[in-house]
Scaffold this active site. Structure first.
Site, PDB file in Angstrom:
ATOM      1  N   HIS A 110       1.251  -0.755  -0.088  1.00 35.42           N
ATOM      2  CA  HIS A 110       1.956  -1.201  -1.298  1.00 35.42           C
ATOM      3  C   HIS A 110       0.969  -1.195  -2.460  1.00 35.42           C
ATOM      4  O   HIS A 110      -0.206  -1.539  -2.295  1.00 35.42           O
ATOM      5  CB  HIS A 110       2.493  -2.618  -1.088  1.00 35.42           C
ATOM      6  N   CYS A 150       7.114   1.631  -5.485  1.00 35.48           N
ATOM      7  CA  CYS A 150       6.005   0.873  -6.078  1.00 35.48           C
ATOM      8  C   CYS A 150       4.897   1.780  -6.584  1.00 35.48           C
ATOM      9  O   CYS A 150       4.340   1.552  -7.674  1.00 35.48           O
ATOM     10  CB  CYS A 150       5.458  -0.126  -5.063  1.00 35.48           C
TER      11      CYS A 150
END
Length: 352
Positions: free
Chosen positions: A111, A225
């Site tokens: 992430h 993301c």
């Protein structure tokens, strides 16, 4: 900051419980939401299919619920003093690190986020973009008995909050300085983030390509993301930021297929005059991806997914609120951790 949910929590609103790449189908607003520039729609043969933007962000449907609250400690993006010096940090950690530690880090499923530190105040901040209702909801729909069409909870939004969790990012990931900008540049970036967040409202997990070969045709781009981080870096470069020369890698999840076939939108497929055979096939394809409550049910679903995607080489993709058929090809699916260089000053990046 720009949020999802009520008025504006996201980019000024809430915090992720760890790291995640995960939103809702707003039927009532489709005709109103398309931006004027997208109203005519691109040619079906334009590859990759452009990600459609919207004129505003709608409220999520109450049916869509998150296991982990989106951006719980979010706050508005502050206005910095023009002569402030802001440090910009690259942040990366394994997906769901808060729950599984470095497990997914070993698979390079990461992430991404961005950190900022004000030299004048000493305060630091985190900014990230992720799913409102977790990854599964953004990737596959709910099949609700009372509804004919699959129901999607696939919104994604930006989250901005004060503080950087040093341990979270350093322990199994990355926290490294990538640039230094002025307070004025930060404030201009903040205006752009708000616009970006209000018009790019849904999450897309997959990058779909013709093959793993370099230069292969890309059919669809992901919107997740890492793409938010890359868009932000690009904007900062356009505003004059100079980035350090360091290697930066990002997780991408690929599907491989022949040229996709456009099938239609919800109304044309599932409406009163829709194609009932096609509608049934799409729902049958998505059925095994529903949440499972027993090991037996889960294992049986894995076999169904294998049969559909690998044996029969079929995949139904939902993109821009439209359905596409993907004739799958070997190696079918692949997770990569690829280098994408930091941008040069005033240079642009494509496909973000």
């Amino acid at each position: 900051m720009a949020q999802a949910g009520s008025a504006h929590r996201g980019v000024g609103g809430q915090r992720s419980a760890g790291a995640a790449p995960g939103c809702a189908l707003w039927r009532w607003a489709l005709a109103l939401l398309w931006l004027p520039t997208a109203a005519a729609g691109p040619s079906r043969r334009q590859w990759p299919v452009p990600y459609k933007r919207f004129s505003f962000r709608p409220e999520p449907d109450p049916y869509c619920q998150a296991k982990y609250t989106f951006c719980p400690t979010g706050s508005p993006i502050p206005v910095m003093k023009g002569d402030d010096v802001i440090e910009v940090f690259r942040l990366q950690a394994p997906v769901w690190e808060f729950k599984y530690g470095n497990l997914l880090g070993h698979l390079k499923i990461m992430h991404d986020a961005i950190g900022f530190k004000s030299t004048l105040t000493g305060k630091n901040y985190t900014m990230e973009w992720y799913e409102l209702f977790q990854l599964g909801n953004c990737t596959f729909p709910h099949l609700r008995p009372e509804m004919n069409a699959p129901f999607w909870c696939n919104q994604g939004a930006a989250c901005f909050f004060e503080g950087i969790d040093d341990i979270h990012w350093r322990e199994n990931g990355t926290l490294v300085l990538v640039a230094t900008i002025s307070g004025n540049t930060f404030n201009e970036m903040a205006k752009w983030v708000k616009r970006d967040n209000e018009t790019g409202i849904y999450y897309e997990t997959w990058t779909v390509q013709a093959s793993p070969a370099r230069g292969a045709e890309t059919w669809f781009e992901s919107y997740d993301c890492s793409k938010f981080v890359l868009r932000t870096y690009k904007k900062l470069a356009e505003l004059g930021a100079e980035f350090k020369k360091i290697e930066t890698n990002y997780t991408r999840i690929f599907l491989y297929s022949g040229e996709p076939t456009y099938l239609g939108n919800e109304t044309s497929v599932f409406g009163p005059t829709g194609n009932k055979t096609l509608a049934l096939a799409i729902k049958k394809f998505y059925y095994p991806f529903k949440p499972h409550w027993s090991t037996k049910e889960f294992l049986f679903s894995i076999l169904q997914i294998f049969d559909a995607v690998i044996i029969h080489r079929e995949f139904y993709l939902f993109y821009n609120f439209e359905y596409w058929f993907l004739p799958m090809k070997f190696p079918f699916i692949k997770v990569t951790y690829e280098e994408i260089p930091l941008p040069n000053r005033n240079k642009t990046l494509s496909g973000l």
